[in-house]
Design a protein around this motif. Sequence first.
Motif, PDB file in Angstrom:
ATOM      1  N   ASP A 114       0.883  -0.797  -0.353  1.00  0.00           N
ATOM      2  CA  ASP A 114       0.057   0.126   0.269  1.00  0.00           C
ATOM      3  C   ASP A 114       0.652   1.511  -0.177  1.00  0.00           C
ATOM      4  N   ASN A 115       2.243   1.374   0.364  1.00  0.00           N
ATOM      5  CA  ASN A 115       2.857   2.775   0.905  1.00  0.00           C
ATOM      6  C   ASN A 115       3.501   2.912  -0.907  1.00  0.00           C
ATOM      7  N   GLU A 116       3.967   1.220  -0.765  1.00  0.00           N
ATOM      8  CA  GLU A 116       4.343   1.478  -2.465  1.00  0.00           C
ATOM      9  C   GLU A 116       3.831   2.292  -3.581  1.00  0.00           C
ATOM     10  N   LEU A 117       1.946   1.294  -3.500  1.00  0.00           N
ATOM     11  CA  LEU A 117       1.176   2.453  -4.662  1.00  0.00           C
ATOM     12  C   LEU A 117       0.861   3.883  -4.028  1.00  0.00           C
ATOM     13  N   LYS A 118       1.516   4.037  -2.776  1.00  0.00           N
ATOM     14  CA  LYS A 118       0.929   5.737  -2.171  1.00  0.00           C
ATOM     15  C   LYS A 118       2.118   6.434  -2.545  1.00  0.00           C
ATOM     16  N   TYR A 119       3.035   5.963  -2.840  1.00  0.00           N
ATOM     17  CA  TYR A 119       3.784   7.298  -3.485  1.00  0.00           C
ATOM     18  C   TYR A 119       3.819   6.824  -4.582  1.00  0.00           C
ATOM     19  N   ALA A 120       4.008   5.823  -5.148  1.00  0.00           N
ATOM     20  CA  ALA A 120       3.549   6.297  -7.059  1.00  0.00           C
ATOM     21  C   ALA A 120       2.425   6.929  -7.413  1.00  0.00           C
ATOM     22  N   ALA A 121       1.004   6.907  -6.719  1.00  0.00           N
ATOM     23  CA  ALA A 121       0.550   7.407  -6.761  1.00  0.00           C
ATOM     24  C   ALA A 121       0.730   9.269  -6.712  1.00  0.00           C
ATOM     25  N   TRP A 122       1.688   9.367  -6.006  1.00  0.00           N
ATOM     26  CA  TRP A 122       1.736  10.811  -4.951  1.00  0.00           C
ATOM     27  C   TRP A 122       2.396  10.824  -6.478  1.00  0.00           C
ATOM     28  N   ASP A 123       3.466  10.789  -6.587  1.00  0.00           N
ATOM     29  CA  ASP A 123       4.959  11.052  -7.905  1.00  0.00           C
ATOM     30  C   ASP A 123       4.504  10.844  -9.227  1.00  0.00           C
ATOM     31  N   VAL A 124       3.153  10.498  -9.116  1.00  0.00           N
ATOM     32  CA  VAL A 124       2.297  10.700 -10.725  1.00  0.00           C
ATOM     33  C   VAL A 124       1.663  12.261 -10.236  1.00  0.00           C
ATOM     34  N   ILE A 125       0.788  11.674  -9.534  1.00  0.00           N
ATOM     35  CA  ILE A 125      -0.018  13.592  -9.013  1.00  0.00           C
ATOM     36  C   ILE A 125       0.781  14.457  -8.939  1.00  0.00           C
ATOM     37  N   THR A 126       2.088  14.098  -8.787  1.00  0.00           N
ATOM     38  CA  THR A 126       2.840  15.800  -8.514  1.00  0.00           C
ATOM     39  C   THR A 126       3.684  16.197 -10.202  1.00  0.00           C
ATOM     40  N   GLY A 127       3.798  14.736 -10.704  1.00  0.00           N
ATOM     41  CA  GLY A 127       4.548  14.853 -11.971  1.00  0.00           C
ATOM     42  C   GLY A 127       3.652  16.036 -13.005  1.00  0.00           C
ATOM     43  N   MET A 128       2.078  15.701 -12.941  1.00  0.00           N
ATOM     44  CA  MET A 128       1.197  16.539 -13.786  1.00  0.00           C
ATOM     45  C   MET A 128       0.917  17.037 -13.164  1.00  0.00           C
ATOM     46  N   PHE A 129       1.008  17.854 -11.870  1.00  0.00           N
ATOM     47  CA  PHE A 129       0.667  19.225 -11.279  1.00  0.00           C
ATOM     48  C   PHE A 129       1.624  19.992 -11.989  1.00  0.00           C
ATOM     49  N   PHE A 130       3.363  19.961 -11.875  1.00  0.00           N
ATOM     50  CA  PHE A 130       4.180  20.361 -12.611  1.00  0.00           C
ATOM     51  C   PHE A 130       4.108  20.627 -14.182  1.00  0.00           C
ATOM     52  N   SER A 131       3.830  18.990 -14.451  1.00  0.00           N
ATOM     53  CA  SER A 131       4.117  18.933 -15.955  1.00  0.00           C
ATOM     54  C   SER A 131       3.122  19.848 -16.334  1.00  0.00           C
ATOM     55  N   ASN A 132       1.863  20.382 -15.972  1.00  0.00           N
ATOM     56  CA  ASN A 132       0.730  20.972 -16.324  1.00  0.00           C
ATOM     57  C   ASN A 132       0.415  22.505 -16.406  1.00  0.00           C
ATOM     58  N   ALA A 133       0.832  22.917 -14.860  1.00  0.00           N
ATOM     59  CA  ALA A 133       1.689  23.997 -14.221  1.00  0.00           C
ATOM     60  C   ALA A 133       2.664  24.604 -15.478  1.00  0.00           C
ATOM     61  N   VAL A 134       3.324  24.235 -15.906  1.00  0.00           N
ATOM     62  CA  VAL A 134       4.310  24.353 -16.974  1.00  0.00           C
ATOM     63  C   VAL A 134       4.142  24.558 -18.483  1.00  0.00           C
ATOM     64  N   MET A 135       2.936  23.858 -18.769  1.00  0.00           N
ATOM     65  CA  MET A 135       1.654  24.013 -20.062  1.00  0.00           C
ATOM     66  C   MET A 135       1.640  25.077 -20.210  1.00  0.00           C
ATOM     67  N   TYR A 136       0.944  25.896 -18.669  1.00  0.00           N
ATOM     68  CA  TYR A 136      -0.065  27.090 -18.381  1.00  0.00           C
ATOM     69  C   TYR A 136       0.588  27.887 -18.596  1.00  0.00           C
ATOM     70  N   PHE A 137       1.412  27.916 -18.010  1.00  0.00           N
ATOM     71  CA  PHE A 137       2.530  29.728 -18.295  1.00  0.00           C
ATOM     72  C   PHE A 137       3.966  29.682 -19.513  1.00  0.00           C
ATOM     73  N   ILE A 138       3.499  28.372 -20.419  1.00  0.00           N
ATOM     74  CA  ILE A 138       4.071  28.301 -21.489  1.00  0.00           C
ATOM     75  C   ILE A 138       2.820  29.271 -22.561  1.00  0.00           C
ATOM     76  N   ILE A 139       1.789  28.921 -22.336  1.00  0.00           N
ATOM     77  CA  ILE A 139       0.583  29.375 -22.848  1.00  0.00           C
ATOM     78  C   ILE A 139       0.487  30.630 -22.354  1.00  0.00           C
ATOM     79  N   LEU A 140       0.857  30.633 -21.494  1.00  0.00           N
ATOM     80  CA  LEU A 140       0.540  32.623 -20.915  1.00  0.00           C
ATOM     81  C   LEU A 140       1.671  32.911 -21.140  1.00  0.00           C
ATOM     82  N   ALA A 141       3.002  32.685 -20.844  1.00  0.00           N
ATOM     83  CA  ALA A 141       3.953  33.414 -21.581  1.00  0.00           C
ATOM     84  C   ALA A 141       3.804  33.816 -23.341  1.00  0.00           C
ATOM     85  N   THR A 142       3.545  33.450 -24.164  1.00  0.00           N
ATOM     86  CA  THR A 142       3.236  33.187 -25.252  1.00  0.00           C
ATOM     87  C   THR A 142       2.559  34.445 -25.714  1.00  0.00           C
TER      88      THR A 142
END
Length: 339
Positions: free
Chosen positions: A147-175
């Motif tokens: 359960d702990n490994e799955l929880k860590y993997a889930a947070w890893d994916v969620i965090t990665g997706m958050f920053f990925s979309n945040a960067v994409m948002y700011f690329i759109i905004l900067a452009t």
Amino acid sequence: TLLYPAVLGLVIANTINAAADLGAIAAAINLITPIRIVYLVLPVTLCILVIQIFCSYRTIANVFKWLTLALLAYIGSSFFAHPHARDVLHGTLVPGFSLNGKSLSIIVAILGTTISPYLFFWQSNQEVEEQIEMGRTTLKQRKGATDNELKYAAWDVITGMFFSNAVMYFIILATAATLFQAGKTDIQSATDAAQALAPIAGNAAKLLLAIGLIGAGLLAVPILTGSSAYAVAESFGWKHGLNRKLSNAREFYALIAGSTIIAMILNFVGIDPMKALFWAAVLNGVLAPPLLIIIMLVSQNRKIMGVRTNGRVLNTLGWTTVVLMGAAAVGLAVTWKYS
């Protein structure tokens, strides 16, 4: 029925995308050196292949982590451009679009870069690679995550997706705050794109964009060609993995090399990196729904997943995503047919 056509489409989309990224890296180097783009594509390709085939997985993973920092320049550029706060809030919370081919193609492209098919294969295989790095070299040792490994993997994916979309948002905004405000809506080259970074870098905008493009490209190309190799190798049951030596996974590394070389060749037939990136994203947006259907069916199958099947919330979110992405792809096809 769905797997092989989807994997074929994935390989095609990834190869086109890799070709565009190789061209973008060469164009970025050309921004800061007098060397012509056509002379840069081959050495860039060879450099990436050497790293991907002969370096260890841990070395590759560490390089990838540091390369992501290059994308932070766009966040700074967004603030230094001083966009009007009211316009930013309105454009963010009340987006406007038309149900025509151009708008739908942009929507499908955004979906294709957010929920990219290659990530389905890359992410799952990197979890296995990480397990092998921990010493779990056999399938029996890797079977049954805690359960702990799955929880860590889930947070890893969620965090990665958050920053990925945040960067994409700011690329759109900067452009939007720079190029769009200046009336530049048709970016044809890396030099044009460099203007988006002018607020933070001024005369050094080309250097900053070059760093960003080189970092993003070096990050993207191995992931694109690697995910294609994972997808094909797994479909045919071949040995695969970046932790394996070349002699122990010849087909896997041959797929990586072949995809990368074809991507390089595409740069010598007049491919436009900017347009290729866009249309590769559209193709990814079209490919994602059938692959998501496979993932949803597998994740609900108790014979495969045991007690780890999706719950009601994940099922609802998953099938909603399938429907929305599928509707966008179908809508785009309809507008093209009757346009």
